[in-house]
Scaffold this active site. Structure first.
Site, PDB file in Angstrom:
ATOM      1  N   SER A 166      33.646  20.584  16.152  1.00 29.63           N
ATOM      2  CA  SER A 166      32.416  20.026  16.711  1.00 29.63           C
ATOM      3  C   SER A 166      31.548  21.165  17.216  1.00 29.63           C
ATOM      4  O   SER A 166      32.059  22.225  17.612  1.00 29.63           O
ATOM      5  CB  SER A 166      32.746  19.075  17.868  1.00 29.63           C
ATOM      6  OG  SER A 166      31.581  18.751  18.612  1.00 29.63           O
ATOM      7  N   TYR A 179      36.674  17.834  25.803  1.00 27.69           N
ATOM      8  CA  TYR A 179      36.489  17.761  24.351  1.00 27.69           C
ATOM      9  C   TYR A 179      36.115  19.126  23.785  1.00 27.69           C
ATOM     10  O   TYR A 179      36.660  19.568  22.772  1.00 27.69           O
ATOM     11  CB  TYR A 179      35.413  16.731  24.032  1.00 27.69           C
ATOM     12  CG  TYR A 179      35.185  16.505  22.556  1.00 27.69           C
ATOM     13  CD1 TYR A 179      36.128  15.834  21.785  1.00 27.69           C
ATOM     14  CD2 TYR A 179      34.025  16.961  21.925  1.00 27.69           C
ATOM     15  CE1 TYR A 179      35.922  15.617  20.425  1.00 27.69           C
ATOM     16  CE2 TYR A 179      33.812  16.751  20.576  1.00 27.69           C
ATOM     17  CZ  TYR A 179      34.761  16.078  19.833  1.00 27.69           C
ATOM     18  OH  TYR A 179      34.553  15.879  18.489  1.00 27.69           O
TER      19      TYR A 179
END
Length: 268
Positions: A166, A179
């Protein structure tokens, strides 16, 4: 093969989606019951691969299987083996590699797509159990999966590993710490793995899918209009060429949203 340095530096060239010939290839896709993983599994099967589809949700896997069978009926290409598995079951991940070895003796493609978001919150407000779950699912299970299938990918004449990351791994954005940390760790795993295998026919690359119309994105950005984002099938089509046996790049990031390769670059 192209092997890269640290952090991210774009190259000039972009990649247009193309459908590689995956006939006879064995592909393992995690998180295959929905989102990008679902469509990537379908598209790999449509390109001729036998897809080992892994997910926790049996219903989603059965829907995937129905779609693959329907497409195969008209094209004669593709098949799937369904594996209902929670990737926090580490011994189950170990058994998965053994089962693939017993049936096929090799693995040609790994798409390590499964992951969880956790919470979007100030770092001091994140509960320990939430942080631990994010790290377990996104990092530890990815390492365990790599360990389980690395010998199988090395047996392929053109092994391809696609590890989902990501942009959060690089942005240092407020409230995204668990995350972001997990994806930074996943990238470190993939980079080391790519460096270990740089003189082999195995290519290991990371994918930053960019903003995509998925349930995870809706969880992270509840006020966002999903219709402004690309559909996961579109992003999957951009990722699919990374499974091509003709690919020569390794140790890099593919930014699917921008359709471009990015090199790592060490801080000055």
């Amino acid at each position: 093969m192209t092997n890269s340095p640290d952090q991210a530096r774009p190259e000039e060239d972009t990649v247009e989606p193309a459908v590689p010939d995956l006939s006879g290839r064995i592909a393992l896709v995690t998180g295959a019951s929905r989102g990008i993983g679902y469509f990537l599994a379908r598209q790999m099967a449509a390109a001729g691969a036998h897809v080992v589809a892994v997910a926790r949700t049996v219903g989603g896997l059965e829907e995937l299987d129905d779609a693959i069978k329907a497409e195969a009926a008209s094209t004669g290409k593709g098949a799937a083996t369904l594996v209902p598995l929670d990737l926090t079951d580490m011994e189950g991940v170990d058994r998965l590699g053994g089962a693939i070895h017993e049936r096929w003796g090799r693995l040609d493609i790994l798409a390590a797509n499964a992951g969880v978001l956790g919470v979007i919150a100030p770092i001091g407000h994140v509960e320990a159990k939430t942080f631990e779950k994010v790290m377990t699912v996104n990092v530890t299970s990815t390492w365990r999966l790599i360990r389980s299938v690395d010998p199988l990918l090395r047996k392929s004449d053109a092994g391809r590993a696609i590890v989902m990351s990501s942009g959060a791994a690089h942005s240092g954005r407020a409230f995204w710490a668990p995350y972001a940390a997990s994806k930074a760790a996943v990238e470190a795993l993939a980079r080391s793995w790519a460096d270990e295998t740089r003189n082999m026919p195995l290519c290991v690359n990371v994918v930053d899918p960019g903003a995509t119309r998925t349930a995870m994105r809706a969880q992270a950005m509840p006020g966002e209009d999903p219709e402004t984002l690309p559909h996961p099938s579109e992003i999957a089509a951009r990722i699919l060429p990374l499974a091509d046996p003709a690919l020569s790049r390794t140790g890099m990031i593919f930014q699917a949203g921008r359709q471009r390769w990015v090199e790592y670059q060490r801080p000055a």
